[in-house]
Design a protein around this motif. Structure first.
Motif, PDB file in Angstrom:
ATOM      1  N   ALA A 140       0.965  -1.069   0.075  1.00 43.25           N
ATOM      2  CA  ALA A 140      -0.090   0.015   0.064  1.00 43.25           C
ATOM      3  C   ALA A 140       0.797   1.230   0.187  1.00 43.25           C
ATOM      4  N   GLY A 141       2.267   1.105  -0.026  1.00 43.96           N
ATOM      5  CA  GLY A 141       2.897   2.338   0.076  1.00 43.96           C
ATOM      6  C   GLY A 141       2.983   2.772   1.520  1.00 43.96           C
ATOM      7  N   LEU A 142       2.884   2.089   2.451  1.00 41.98           N
ATOM      8  CA  LEU A 142       2.811   2.782   3.800  1.00 41.98           C
ATOM      9  C   LEU A 142       4.191   2.452   4.571  1.00 41.98           C
ATOM     10  N   PRO A 143       4.418   3.357   5.627  1.00 41.91           N
ATOM     11  CA  PRO A 143       5.496   3.064   6.334  1.00 41.91           C
ATOM     12  C   PRO A 143       4.952   1.634   7.333  1.00 41.91           C
ATOM     13  N   LEU A 144       6.234   1.079   7.768  1.00 43.08           N
ATOM     14  CA  LEU A 144       6.161   0.030   8.704  1.00 43.08           C
ATOM     15  C   LEU A 144       6.250   0.329  10.095  1.00 43.08           C
ATOM     16  N   PRO A 145       5.726  -0.618  10.897  1.00 47.76           N
ATOM     17  CA  PRO A 145       5.913  -0.358  12.479  1.00 47.76           C
ATOM     18  C   PRO A 145       7.355  -0.586  12.767  1.00 47.76           C
ATOM     19  N   LYS A 146       7.703  -0.141  14.044  1.00 46.40           N
ATOM     20  CA  LYS A 146       9.156  -0.519  14.342  1.00 46.40           C
ATOM     21  C   LYS A 146       9.497  -1.921  14.817  1.00 46.40           C
ATOM     22  N   ARG A 147       8.588  -2.700  15.450  1.00 51.77           N
ATOM     23  CA  ARG A 147       9.015  -4.073  15.936  1.00 51.77           C
ATOM     24  C   ARG A 147       7.874  -4.674  16.287  1.00 51.77           C
ATOM     25  N   LEU A 148       8.225  -6.205  16.413  1.00 49.84           N
ATOM     26  CA  LEU A 148       7.068  -6.927  16.840  1.00 49.84           C
ATOM     27  C   LEU A 148       7.764  -7.843  17.851  1.00 49.84           C
ATOM     28  N   PHE A 149       6.891  -7.912  18.932  1.00 46.48           N
ATOM     29  CA  PHE A 149       7.434  -9.192  20.177  1.00 46.48           C
ATOM     30  C   PHE A 149       6.423 -10.081  20.223  1.00 46.48           C
ATOM     31  N   ALA A 150       6.914 -11.319  19.923  1.00 42.26           N
ATOM     32  CA  ALA A 150       5.762 -12.451  20.005  1.00 42.26           C
ATOM     33  C   ALA A 150       6.308 -13.027  21.402  1.00 42.26           C
ATOM     34  N   HIS A 151       5.231 -13.286  22.596  1.00 37.66           N
ATOM     35  CA  HIS A 151       5.373 -13.770  23.535  1.00 37.66           C
ATOM     36  C   HIS A 151       5.114 -15.313  23.448  1.00 37.66           C
ATOM     37  N   GLY A 152       5.216 -16.254  24.635  1.00 36.10           N
ATOM     38  CA  GLY A 152       4.861 -17.633  24.409  1.00 36.10           C
ATOM     39  C   GLY A 152       3.592 -17.779  25.386  1.00 36.10           C
ATOM     40  N   TRP A 153       3.404 -18.977  25.260  1.00 43.58           N
ATOM     41  CA  TRP A 153       1.833 -19.297  25.686  1.00 43.58           C
ATOM     42  C   TRP A 153       1.744 -20.045  27.049  1.00 43.58           C
ATOM     43  N   TRP A 154       0.895 -19.689  27.777  1.00 43.62           N
ATOM     44  CA  TRP A 154       0.842 -20.345  29.241  1.00 43.62           C
ATOM     45  C   TRP A 154      -0.229 -21.596  29.002  1.00 43.62           C
ATOM     46  N   THR A 155       0.407 -22.630  29.836  1.00 39.59           N
ATOM     47  CA  THR A 155      -0.480 -23.834  30.086  1.00 39.59           C
ATOM     48  C   THR A 155      -0.960 -23.890  31.230  1.00 39.59           C
ATOM     49  N   ASN A 156      -2.121 -24.480  31.615  1.00 43.69           N
ATOM     50  CA  ASN A 156      -2.695 -24.522  33.046  1.00 43.69           C
ATOM     51  C   ASN A 156      -2.153 -25.947  33.831  1.00 43.69           C
ATOM     52  N   GLU A 157      -1.634 -25.874  34.624  1.00 42.70           N
ATOM     53  CA  GLU A 157      -1.005 -26.935  35.413  1.00 42.70           C
ATOM     54  C   GLU A 157      -0.531 -28.115  34.376  1.00 42.70           C
ATOM     55  N   GLY A 158       0.388 -27.588  33.574  1.00 42.77           N
ATOM     56  CA  GLY A 158       0.783 -28.646  32.733  1.00 42.77           C
ATOM     57  C   GLY A 158       0.202 -28.790  31.400  1.00 42.77           C
ATOM     58  N   GLN A 159      -1.203 -28.314  31.462  1.00 41.36           N
ATOM     59  CA  GLN A 159      -2.109 -28.745  30.115  1.00 41.36           C
ATOM     60  C   GLN A 159      -2.246 -27.585  29.348  1.00 41.36           C
ATOM     61  N   LYS A 160      -2.235 -27.875  27.969  1.00 43.26           N
ATOM     62  CA  LYS A 160      -2.793 -27.043  27.044  1.00 43.26           C
ATOM     63  C   LYS A 160      -4.155 -26.201  27.460  1.00 43.26           C
ATOM     64  N   ILE A 161      -4.226 -24.988  27.358  1.00 40.89           N
ATOM     65  CA  ILE A 161      -5.410 -24.460  27.723  1.00 40.89           C
ATOM     66  C   ILE A 161      -6.283 -24.682  26.668  1.00 40.89           C
ATOM     67  N   SER A 162      -7.727 -24.804  26.891  1.00 38.64           N
ATOM     68  CA  SER A 162      -8.399 -25.047  25.841  1.00 38.64           C
ATOM     69  C   SER A 162      -9.994 -25.109  26.295  1.00 38.64           C
ATOM     70  N   LYS A 163     -10.923 -24.317  25.586  1.00 37.46           N
ATOM     71  CA  LYS A 163     -12.309 -24.563  26.048  1.00 37.46           C
ATOM     72  C   LYS A 163     -12.887 -25.958  26.285  1.00 37.46           C
ATOM     73  N   SER A 164     -12.533 -27.026  25.071  1.00 38.31           N
ATOM     74  CA  SER A 164     -12.936 -27.942  25.024  1.00 38.31           C
ATOM     75  C   SER A 164     -12.313 -28.719  26.130  1.00 38.31           C
ATOM     76  N   LEU A 165     -11.130 -28.399  26.704  1.00 33.47           N
ATOM     77  CA  LEU A 165     -10.750 -29.395  27.939  1.00 33.47           C
ATOM     78  C   LEU A 165     -11.302 -28.824  29.142  1.00 33.47           C
ATOM     79  N   GLY A 166     -12.002 -27.730  29.151  1.00 30.63           N
ATOM     80  CA  GLY A 166     -12.396 -26.992  30.182  1.00 30.63           C
ATOM     81  C   GLY A 166     -11.658 -26.413  31.261  1.00 30.63           C
ATOM     82  N   ASN A 167     -10.487 -25.918  30.812  1.00 32.40           N
ATOM     83  CA  ASN A 167      -9.549 -25.733  31.523  1.00 32.40           C
ATOM     84  C   ASN A 167      -8.908 -24.060  31.572  1.00 32.40           C
ATOM     85  N   THR A 168      -9.995 -23.293  30.978  1.00 35.96           N
ATOM     86  CA  THR A 168      -9.352 -22.063  30.800  1.00 35.96           C
ATOM     87  C   THR A 168      -9.422 -21.376  32.105  1.00 35.96           C
TER      88      THR A 168
END
Ligand code: MSP
Length: 506
Positions: free
Chosen positions: A278-306
């Motif tokens: 689009a001919g537009l300037p770019l942002p300066k930086r992106l930082f991608a953080h990690g993910w949290w699990t819950n007591e060792g388990q992937k957090i998911s609605k279907s597991l009901g552990n959100t």
């Protein structure tokens, strides 16, 4: 004339409103809020944006399931995110919703720029789509009939517009090569580099089998693909499509996007390609953080552990949750949430180390130094060494904040807390009370000044408690930023009766 403040623009992803906030979404905002608060304390002119991503098939399906209109549905859930912001007292200066009229106009204007620059063509999309990820997948990415991350995919065949993404591969690789700090941490930069090197297909950017989206300009049968609708939120907030808008010119080149690792491809590949096209300037930086699990388990609605952030705050408090999430993992890595680790960490660092230090010093001064921050006598080398370390700490925190090393920001502050506790144990003001009250007062003064340094900088991490500490030290409100630390703490000032700042969690 004072020099103008340097701009700083920080954003969170805008959150899908198909479900209520959870600990993962709270985490991203806590991180961005911490950086925004620090930069303000450090004299920067800060803009901090968060909001909700309200269009797309996922949200439409969630609304249908509840039997309400998408608009009513998104209004209700967006409010939950705003409630969470209120609860944490996040310091965002705007809350954008992609259903806002000004955002729609901005996303359509970006589309038109792409059309003008011959970056869009019409064809038919035939391929896989994951509604949960709101993402298209190539045939060769499908594993056992599912997306690579295990989400359900459906076969989609519909007339669509495409963005000529494939043409931008070389420019993207040049961007990563010339600006190695554009994406952090390094592992994520490597990830998108190899994705781009693997070859880019053109990107499907419209949908025509449902209606809940921003209409494609001049073609009402299509709505914009939700990511092409969502990403421009970062510039809508600055006045785009007016490229001469003061905020756009001033803040956009300083933009820092905080996001989770799962959406790095959208931010690190599609977004810069769309902007360049689009001919537009770019942002300066992106930082991608990690993910949290819950007591060792992937957090998911279907597991009901959100993990519900409202419940966790109710149980532990906002500062405690902030401190735990920020300090217990190197920002960028995955981590495990457990209430036991939270309790242990909070009791050790907040109740014992910082809380006790403040309580010990201030109640002692209140009882045995005439209810004042005393005036100091001559300083020993030990006093000077501790004060010097405290004075150097804000610059260290700044360096860490500049690269979003949030855990190191905490570490730099809490190292001084540990030093101050050891100093107090060694200097024993309670013994000096009987033998040398002048020296006792000096020791208390030194400790109070170290606590002032800690509390001023810690306003970014544990804002409520840090404010209480500064109140208890009787620091005037206009002397609570980092430049105020250039002046020595004023002695001979009355302090109120101290109260505990961090109750022990039992
Ligand atoms: N709507 C998109 C973002 C558009 S930005 C232009 C989106 N929304 S989301 O609500 O699904 O996710 C928002 C953020 O929450 C992401 O950064 C994601 O990484 C983060 N998290 C979701 N679950 C998480 C954990 N379990 N742990 C840490 N962060 C997590 O994606």
């Amino acid at each position: 004339m004072s020099t103008p403040k340097k701009p700083y623009y920080i954003t969170t992803p805008i959150y899908y409103v198909n479900a209520k906030p959870h600990i993962g979404t709270a985490y991203t905002t806590i991180a961005a809020d911490t950086l925004a608060r620090f930069m303000r304390l450090d004299g920067r002119d800060v803009k901090f944006l968060t909001g909700t991503d309200e269009h797309g098939q996922k949200v439409e399906q969630a609304a249908l399931k509840q039997g309400v209109t998408p608009q009513k549905f998104v209004n209700d859930i967006s409010q939950e995110f705003q409630k969470l912001n209120d609860l944490f007292e996040f310091t965002n200066d705007a809350f954008i919703k992609t259903t806002d009229a000004h955002h729609k106009k901005s996303a359509q204007a970006l589309w038109m720029k792409l059309v003008e620059n011959d970056q869009i063509y019409k064809s038919t999309y035939k391929g896989w789509y994951s509604v949960r990820d709101e993402q298209f997948y190539n045939e060769d990415e499908i594993v056992d009939g599912k997306a690579p991350n295990g989400t359900e995919v459906t076969w989609v065949e519909e007339p669509s517009y495409f963005f000529k993404l494939s043409k931008w591969a070389d420019k993207l690789l040049e961007l990563y090569e010339n600006n190695p700090d554009f994406v952090a941490p390094q592992s994520r930069l490597n990830e998108i580099k190899s994705f781009v090197k693997g070859g880019l297909n053109d990107l499907c950017i419209s949908r025509s089998s449902f209606k809940w989206g921003i209409p494609v300009p001049n073609d009402p049968d299509h709505v914009m693909y939700v990511w092409v609708d969502a990403l421009p939120n970062y510039i809508s907030n600055l006045g785009f499509p007016d490229e001469n808008a003061e905020d756009f010119k001033r803040f956009w080149p300083e933009a820092i996007h905080i996001l989770g690792k799962d959406i790095i491809r959208f931010h690190g590949v599609y977004w810069p390609a769309l902007l360049m096209a689009a001919g537009l300037p770019l942002p300066k930086r992106l930082f991608a953080h990690g993910w949290w699990t819950n007591e060792g388990q992937k957090i998911s609605k279907s597991l009901g552990n959100t993990i519900d952030p409202f419940e966790i705050v109710d149980e532990f408090g906002t500062d405690e949750v902030r401190y735990f999430l920020l300090s217990s993992v190197s920002f960028g890595r995955d981590a495990d949430f457990s209430k036991d680790t939270l309790k242990t960490k909070v009791n050790a660092d907040l109740a014992n180390d910082l809380g006790n230090l403040v309580q010990r010093v201030l109640s002692f001064a209140h009882k045995h130094a005439d209810g004042q921050i005393p005036l100091p006598g001559e300083l020993t080398n030990t006093d000077k060494a501790l004060l010097k370390k405290a004075a150097e700490m804000p610059a260290q925190v700044r360096e860490h904040a500049n690269v979003q090393a949030l855990h190191k920001m905490c570490e730099a502050i809490w190292t001084i807390v540990g030093d101050a506790n050891r100093y107090m144990d060694k200097e024993e003001p309670w013994a000096l009370r009987k033998t040398d009250t002048k020296r006792m007062k000096t020791v208390l003064y030194v400790l109070a000044d170290v606590i002032r340094h800690v509390a001023i900088v810690a306003q970014a991490i544990v804002p409520k408690a840090a404010t209480k500490i500064l109140d208890q030290l009787a620091i005037p409100e206009d002397q609570r930023d980092i430049t105020s630390l250039d002046s020595p703490l004023q002695g001979g000032v009355d302090i109120p009766k101290p109260e505990g700042v961090f109750p022990r969690i039992t």
